[in-house]
Design an enzyme around this catalytic site. Structure first.
Site, PDB file in Angstrom:
ATOM      1  N   GLU A  34     -19.077   4.249 -18.965  1.00 29.68           N
ATOM      2  CA  GLU A  34     -18.711   5.548 -18.379  1.00 29.68           C
ATOM      3  C   GLU A  34     -17.372   6.060 -18.890  1.00 29.68           C
ATOM      4  O   GLU A  34     -17.307   6.848 -19.816  1.00 29.68           O
ATOM      5  CB  GLU A  34     -18.689   5.425 -16.848  1.00 29.68           C
ATOM      6  CG  GLU A  34     -18.651   6.765 -16.150  1.00 29.68           C
ATOM      7  CD  GLU A  34     -18.723   6.622 -14.630  1.00 29.68           C
ATOM      8  OE1 GLU A  34     -18.320   7.579 -13.953  1.00 29.68           O
ATOM      9  OE2 GLU A  34     -19.164   5.573 -14.135  1.00 29.68           O
ATOM     10  N   HIS A 441      22.621  -2.004   1.102  1.00 28.83           N
ATOM     11  CA  HIS A 441      22.582  -1.209   2.336  1.00 28.83           C
ATOM     12  C   HIS A 441      22.994   0.233   2.024  1.00 28.83           C
ATOM     13  O   HIS A 441      23.928   0.435   1.261  1.00 28.83           O
ATOM     14  CB  HIS A 441      23.563  -1.805   3.359  1.00 28.83           C
ATOM     15  CG  HIS A 441      23.687  -0.986   4.612  1.00 28.83           C
ATOM     16  ND1 HIS A 441      22.740  -1.011   5.605  1.00 28.83           N
ATOM     17  CD2 HIS A 441      24.638  -0.097   5.016  1.00 28.83           C
ATOM     18  CE1 HIS A 441      23.113  -0.195   6.585  1.00 28.83           C
ATOM     19  NE2 HIS A 441      24.258   0.383   6.244  1.00 28.83           N
TER      20      HIS A 441
END
Length: 462
Positions: A34, A441
């Site tokens: 395909e 952080h």
């Protein structure tokens, strides 16, 4: 046409196998019936993520006021969303075409069938036929949507995932049968776009392979978006004779009828092993899968199988890893068998899910004494700033040796965070080493460090 290696199927298992084989000096060909890239690139992983991104953008716009932004009413253009998704898939498929040329791999379009004597027969769409020979043949024919006996797919009212990606118009209502990754991803997409969605799940929890804490959190999050969820329930029949569908659902309290436009069957996948010559060659199968050893040898010398057609997780990254391992072994390299207990799984609904290793229930059943750490995103500065406080990180450690047994995350972008855990487990990292690994952080990922600290009574931000 003689090759060192022929791969049947060009999905993320097949095309990756072919490229690695070519890199290692094998004269290689790939057979595809395909589109290059297989289901994953054309009808699975990639186009669904494009759809989900459109839904997420729509959701952001609809909640812009939460971020101090005023907008006029947003409207979703369903056809344009689908068109964008197909464009992304086409672009990725063209990328695989480029990689085939770059690596000097012959691409043979047609349906491949293995034959005795290390041969592959290829039938073209035009009826033409050719025969190839190779020292090594790798079967990577993938899988398709599983069709339940009482839920026959007609492609119009009762559909599988392929049709769900390219519906000509947005349905007003939909019943999704099954709440694995495919089911909850489509449920989130359609519900966010404005479709009334009901999920029907046979098991007690949605996303039943996940840790129970994750299942419960996702249930809460999806219900907040307006999705109706029926667990411990099964679809007994669907009447499509009228304009829409009448779905008979068996629940603990009795039978219930749900009316909807479309029923999406998302009850897993089944391997493509029929009509590819296995019986003729004598390749053994068991329970719908090809039997292989730890290096993907089938029962017949010179024939190998990888990906969704063999036992193990039916995931794109698993197929790729198996294919690379298979050809590296063939090339005489020193390789170790794949550790199937260290394979990450990701689900891309919102919030996302990512997990690896043992669930809490499985770790207890295996006899481990546990230390469990959990850090909620409601306590995360980055999550609060992003307006994405749903979810948590949960880490499971062996209390005796500190081994990281499993990790379970649900929240924004957690699919991008799970690789840290996979590497940590591969390197046999302990909880204390994770606590002492400084995380930046403010980030979502510092929740991993905090969860490890929670397991050992050292958590700071709880």
């Amino acid at each position: 046409m003689n090759y060192d290696l022929i791969v049947i199927g060009s999905g993320p298992g097949g095309y990756v196998t072919a490229i690695r084989a070519s890199q290692l000096g094998f004269k290689t060909a790939i057979v595809e019936r395909e589109s290059l890239g297989g289901i994953c690139l054309n009808w699975g992983c990639i186009p669904t993520k494009a759809l989900l991104k459109s839904a997420q953008v729509f959701e952001y716009i609809n909640h812009a006021a939460d971020y101090g932004i005023t907008t006029s009413e947003a409207k979703a253009d369903f056809e344009a969303v689908v068109k964008r998704s197909r464009g992304v898939a086409d672009g990725m498929s063209k990328g695989v075409q480029f990689l085939m040329k770059k690596n000097k791999i012959d691409v043979i379009m047609g349906t491949g069938k293995v034959k005795p004597g290390n041969k592959v027969e290829v039938k073209g769409a035009d009826g033409s036929q050719k025969e190839l020979t190779a020292k090594n043949i790798v079967i990577a024919t993938g899988a398709r949507s599983r069709e339940l006996p009482n839920l026959k797919q007609d492609g119009k009212k009762v559909i599988g995932y392929r049709q769900a990606m390219v519906l000509p118009q947005q349905p007003k209502s939909m019943v999704v049968v099954g709440s694995g990754a495919i089911g909850v991803e489509f449920a989130y997409f359609y519900a966010t776009m404005g479709t009334k969605v009901t999920i029907v799940e046979f098991m007690e929890n949605i996303v039943p392979v996940e840790d129970e804490d994750v299942s419960k959190q996702l249930l809460r999050s999806l219900k907040k978006t307006g999705i109706e969820i029926m667990t411990s329930s099964s679809v007994e029949s669907v009447d499509t004779s009228g304009e829409g569908c009448k779905v008979q659902v068996k629940t603990a309290s009795g039978m219930q009828t749900i009316e909807c436009d479309i029923v999406l069957s998302a009850a897993g996948v089944v391997a493509n092993i029929e009509n590819i010559g296995l019986e003729e060659v004598g390749i053994k199968t068991d329970k719908g899968k090809i039997v292989v050893d730890e290096y993907y040898n089938t029962s017949v010398k010179g024939y190998y199988a990888i990906g969704d057609v063999v036992p193990g997780q039916a995931l794109a990254h698993v197929a790729s890893a198996e294919g690379i391992l298979c050809v590296e072994k063939l090339a005489g390299m020193h390789v170790e068998p794949l550790d199937y207990n260290n394979i990450p799984g990701c689900t891309y609904c919102s919030p996302e899910i990512a997990s690896v290793g043992y669930t809490e229930k499985a770790a207890k059943a295996a006899g481990y004494e546990l230390k469990i750490g959990k850090f909620p995103f409601s306590a995360s500065g980055k999550a609060s700033a992003a307006g994405a406080k749903d979810g948590f990180v949960k880490l499971i450690f062996d209390a005796k040796y500190g081994e990281l047994l499993g990790a379970h995350m649900i929240g924004a972008n957690v699919t991008e965070m799970i690789a840290e855990i996979v590497v940590a487990r591969k390197l046999e990292t302990t909880g204390h080493e994770m606590i002492k690994s400084v995380h930046p952080h403010p980030t979502m990922s510092e929740a991993i460090m905090e969860a490890a600290a929670d397991a050992y009574g050292e958590v700071i931000h709880l």
